[in-house]
Structures are given as C-alpha cells and as structure tokens.
Write an enzyme that holds these catalytic residues in place. Structure first.
Site, PDB file in Angstrom:
ATOM      1  N   ARG A  46      31.177   1.385  88.816  1.00 47.02           N
ATOM      2  CA  ARG A  46      31.530   2.515  88.040  1.00 47.02           C
ATOM      3  C   ARG A  46      30.538   3.678  88.351  1.00 47.02           C
ATOM      4  O   ARG A  46      30.679   4.832  88.207  1.00 47.02           O
ATOM      5  CB  ARG A  46      31.668   2.303  86.337  1.00 47.02           C
ATOM      6  CG  ARG A  46      32.678   1.323  86.174  1.00 47.02           C
ATOM      7  CD  ARG A  46      32.832   1.431  84.708  1.00 47.02           C
ATOM      8  NE  ARG A  46      34.136   0.717  84.102  1.00 47.02           N
ATOM      9  CZ  ARG A  46      34.591   0.623  83.114  1.00 47.02           C
ATOM     10  NH1 ARG A  46      33.927   1.245  82.061  1.00 47.02           N
ATOM     11  NH2 ARG A  46      35.721  -0.010  82.677  1.00 47.02           N
ATOM     12  N   HIS A 238      31.563 -26.136  86.795  1.00 45.19           N
ATOM     13  CA  HIS A 238      30.457 -26.989  87.692  1.00 45.19           C
ATOM     14  C   HIS A 238      30.658 -28.347  87.220  1.00 45.19           C
ATOM     15  O   HIS A 238      30.491 -29.142  88.482  1.00 45.19           O
ATOM     16  CB  HIS A 238      29.256 -26.195  87.210  1.00 45.19           C
ATOM     17  CG  HIS A 238      29.002 -24.695  87.179  1.00 45.19           C
ATOM     18  ND1 HIS A 238      29.429 -24.042  88.332  1.00 45.19           N
ATOM     19  CD2 HIS A 238      28.159 -23.976  86.620  1.00 45.19           C
ATOM     20  CE1 HIS A 238      29.115 -22.644  88.040  1.00 45.19           C
ATOM     21  NE2 HIS A 238      28.386 -22.729  87.179  1.00 45.19           N
TER      22      HIS A 238
END
Length: 484
Positions: A46, A238
């Site tokens: 942005r 994970h």
C-alpha cells in the site's frame, strides 16, 4: 507445469516478513547466481514509493537482516527490484500493476511466480484482481503464506478462491519449517540409512515428543495472535507437518506427489483428541533469562481466554504406530527457545549386565531444529575401568552438529530454499490442499472439545515450562518431557 520463472511478483513487500526473510533470501539467491540472469522482482504494497525509494527501503532492510558472514552483493540485487503501490482490497490498480509486470512470456525459461505475503482476507480480492488483468493464466504460479484460514471452513473458502484461478500444480502453500535443513534431513535420516527404518515402528519405539518452545511474548503480533492462539498458530501447521514427516511411510520416490501422499495418510490417521489429553495455558508475569517480563494480559492490555501454551497427547492409528503416544508441546515465554523431535526407543528386552550391577537406559534420538541444528543419538557404553566392583554403563551421545558436519555450505535462511523452489516449480516442500484441510479437521475437533468442556487456559509463570498439568499429561504414562 515446468518453467523457471524470470519474474517474481511480491505482495506485502514492505511488511515484516519481507524485510526479515524474503528480501534477504532473494538477495542471497541473486548474489550466488541461483536466480535467472534476467530476473525481475516486482514488489507491491500500500505504501507509495517510487522504484528508487523502495530500493532505498530494501537496502535498509538488508543492512539490518542479512545474515552476518556471507559475502553478498547487495547493489546488483537492488537493480532487479521495481515497485508499484496497490491496495489489494479493491479492483482498482491491478491494471497498472499488470503493466508494471509486463508480458509473462512462454516456454520453460520464462514465467511469473507470485508470492502473497498478506493478510488472509486479502487473498480472495487479490486473486480476482490478478485474474481480471491476465496475471493468473499461462506460465504463472502462486505461493501463499500462512495462515490459510482459522478453521476448516475458512480454509476451504481460501482454497476455493485460489483454485478458481490456479490449478493445484500451480499453488505453493508455504510452511517455512519445511525449508529448514534439519527438517529436510529427517527424510534422509529415515530413508537413506538402513539402521533406522527397521526400528521405526511400535515394536521398538516407546513414544515421540515434538516441542516448539519460544521465549518471546506477543512482540508485534498481538492482534493476530489473540485471535489465533498457540493451537492454530503453531500446532495446526508446523507441528503437524513435523509429526507427519516422523510418522509417514516410505514414499515410492523423492518427488512432491509421493511425499505428500504419505503425509496426508498420517494426518488422516490421527486419533481425535479426547478430554484429558490436552492442556492449555496462558503465561503470567515472570522472568526469562533473569529479565522480568509482563504477563500475556498485561502485554495485550485486556483479559483474554487465548491460549499461549498447549500440550497434546495423540496417536496415529495405523499398523506402524499402534499404541505409540505422540506428545506435542508448544508455548510462548518458556525458559529456552527450542524446536526438537525426540524419538524414545523401548527398553532392551533383557539385560545381561544386571547381575554385575549395571543399569541400562533406553536409546534416544534427538533431532534439534532450532536454534541449533543437530542430531544426537544416545547409546549405552561401558565406563572405562577394571570393574572389580561391577560393570558400569553410561548413555553416551553420538552428536552430529550440522554446521560442523558440513563446514562448506553456507547456513541458509529457510525461505531461500522455498523461494527458489517457487521460482523453479518444485512443490516437494510445499503443503497440498488435502494436507491443510486434514490438519484443520483435527484442530477443529480439539477446539470443539474445549468448547464442550468449557476448557480455559491455566496460568503459568513466564520462564517456566507451562502449567503443571502438562507434566501430568506425560508422567501418568511414565514419560518425562525432554527439556533440551
């Protein structure tokens, strides 16, 4: 789709992950000649920057986060970078971005790889913007940074949105743990050494522990973490990937399909968690390495029921692992930073040394992932001496530290491997849709049981190993947590 991308479109280029991991990894790959010679890296976020302003921003990030001791050429890498500001939540601006990217090209040496390092709510509008402006067809593949949803339903929504524009063989879901050398070495340990695989089953293994311990608290992730918690932030991705690699059957070959086929079988064989086999906790003020740290509620600035610690006992219900418990544990503000897998073997069936006063302990294999990458196997050996008062035995470690065993290769950031595989199109270390959804289905079951039983986190002091009930989770089975 076999092609090596000569263009990389990086969303979220000004974010924390980009500064700490992505830009340093790309710089290292470029400096070592591992990226295509004509590589273009188009960055977007942005913030309004010109190309030169973004290069200055990237130079500052590299100065802070590039690994020390590596002779990397920064300026030539910066020349590969261009920048286009974009608000990905709206359709406007994607046409300008497409012009910045330029022609995608054809053949096996040209194409575009896209990396989305953005908030998940931006995935769907980003996909629509890419599709509407010709950036999703032809030689284009896409990488997605976690989190991929907050439960099975939201994960399916994200996967459906991505699948509307990209087939599965062009979708690269990232779990950065799979880029770590020791995690990859787990496959070599199991399937390139004949001594381990015949013992890798319930007849010889007593239990498996997987621990991911962090000393940090919320840092800059308060908003995300309080809506996620340890179970969804760490276990869902994970830890379940590590479990799958430990428990999977031998794949037929070392390729993406064969390996991921075996992993998903394990994830689907996980026994649903039941009451009494999970522990949740939330840290309170304490001390880490002698320094006072605030509690979670103090850091957050309000009360919360979000768990910062979770311990789970589970089983893989198949022939190989029948009756073998898998203990998972993760938490913030624990005493040390550590990620490790412990494979505890069973006792020998009969000791010939007992009559001479010697005691034996079971063999243990410890696979350290961070902060130190190593593999340690403890074996029983005789203590030197004349043994006039009996034989003495002691567990002796065979310790292989990866940096010592392989002095030549540079220690790489995990994202170096993953970004290079994204550019080259190798999906082996990326997560397939059915894996993600199997993980979420199991996690959703745990969360449902917490809701049903009104389970709330127990408090624990920062700097401790979590609530005392986590100790009881293993001790009632005669097991002690390994603590580094």
């Amino acid at each position: 789709m076999n092609f090596t991308a000569n263009k990389l479109l990086l969303f979220g280029a000004t974010g924390d992950l980009s500064q700490r991991m992505l830009l340093p990894s790309l710089c290292a790959l470029h400096s070592e000649g591992l990226l295509p010679e004509n590589m273009q890296i188009i960055c977007t976020a942005r913030t309004e920057y010109t190309d030169q302003e973004f290069r200055d921003f990237a130079r500052d990030a590299l100065a802070r986060f590039l690994p020390k001791g590596r002779d990397l050429k920064i300026e030539p890498f910066l020349e590969c970078l261009t920048y286009q500001d974009l608000d990905a939540s709206t359709p406007e601006g994607f046409d300008t971005l497409a012009k910045k990217v330029g022609p995608i090209g054809k053949g096996d040496k040209e194409g575009l790889s896209i990396f989305l390092s953005t908030a998940p709510f931006l995935f769907e509008p980003t996909i629509k913007g890419l599709t509407a402006n010709g950036l999703a067809t032809g030689n284009v593949r896409i990488g997605l940074e976690k989190p991929l949803g907050t439960d099975l339903g939201t994960s399916q929504e994200i996967n459906d949105a991505v699948a509307s524009a990209f087939p599965e063989d062009r979708i690269f879901r990232i779990d950065h743990y799979l880029g770590k050398e020791t995690v990859q070495n787990l496959l070599a340990l199991r399937f390139a050494n004949i001594m381990f695989e015949p013992l890798w089953n319930a007849a010889h293994i007593d239990h498996v522990q997987i621990t991911v311990a962090e000393t940090v608290g919320l840092e800059s992730r308060a908003g995300y973490y309080d809506g996620s918690g340890a179970l969804r932030d760490m276990v869902q991705n994970h830890m379940l990937q590590l479990l799958a690699l430990v428990a999977m059957e031998p794949p037929t070959s070392f390729d993406a399909t064969a390996i991921r086929d075996e992993k998903v079988k394990i994830l689907r064989a996980l026994r649903p968690a039941v009451a009494g086999e999970t522990v949740t906790g939330q840290y309170r003020a304490g001390a880490i390495k002698g320094e006072a740290v605030p509690g979670y509620d103090q850091e957050l600035g309000k009360d919360s029921d979000t768990e910062t610690f979770v311990a789970i006992k589970t089983h893989v219900d198949n022939w190989r692992w029948k009756g073998v418990p898998f203990y998972l544990r993760t938490g913030k503000r624990l005493p040390i930073r550590m990620t490790e897998i412990v494979v505890q073997f069973r006792c020998i069936p009969y000791s010939i040394f007992e009559g001479r006063g010697a005691k034996t302990v079971p063999n243990q294999l410890v696979i350290g992932i961070q902060p130190r990458e190593n593999i340690r196997l403890s074996l029983m050996s005789k203590v030197p001496g004349l043994d006039r008062e009996g034989i003495r035995l002691r567990a002796t470690p065979l310790d292989i530290a990866m940096p010592d065993a392989f002095a030549g290769p540079q220690r790489r950031i995990a994202y170096e491997r993953l970004l290079l595989d994204l550019v080259e199109g190798d999906q082996t270390l990326f997560v397939r849709r059915d894996e993600v959804e199997a993980q979420w289905e199991w996690i959703d079951g745990i969360r449902a049981s917490w809701t049903e039983n009104d389970t709330r986190p127990k408090t624990y002091t920062a700097g401790s190993w979590g609530p005392t009930s986590a100790i009881g989770l293993t001790e009632r089975d005669g097991v002690t947590w390994h603590e580094g």
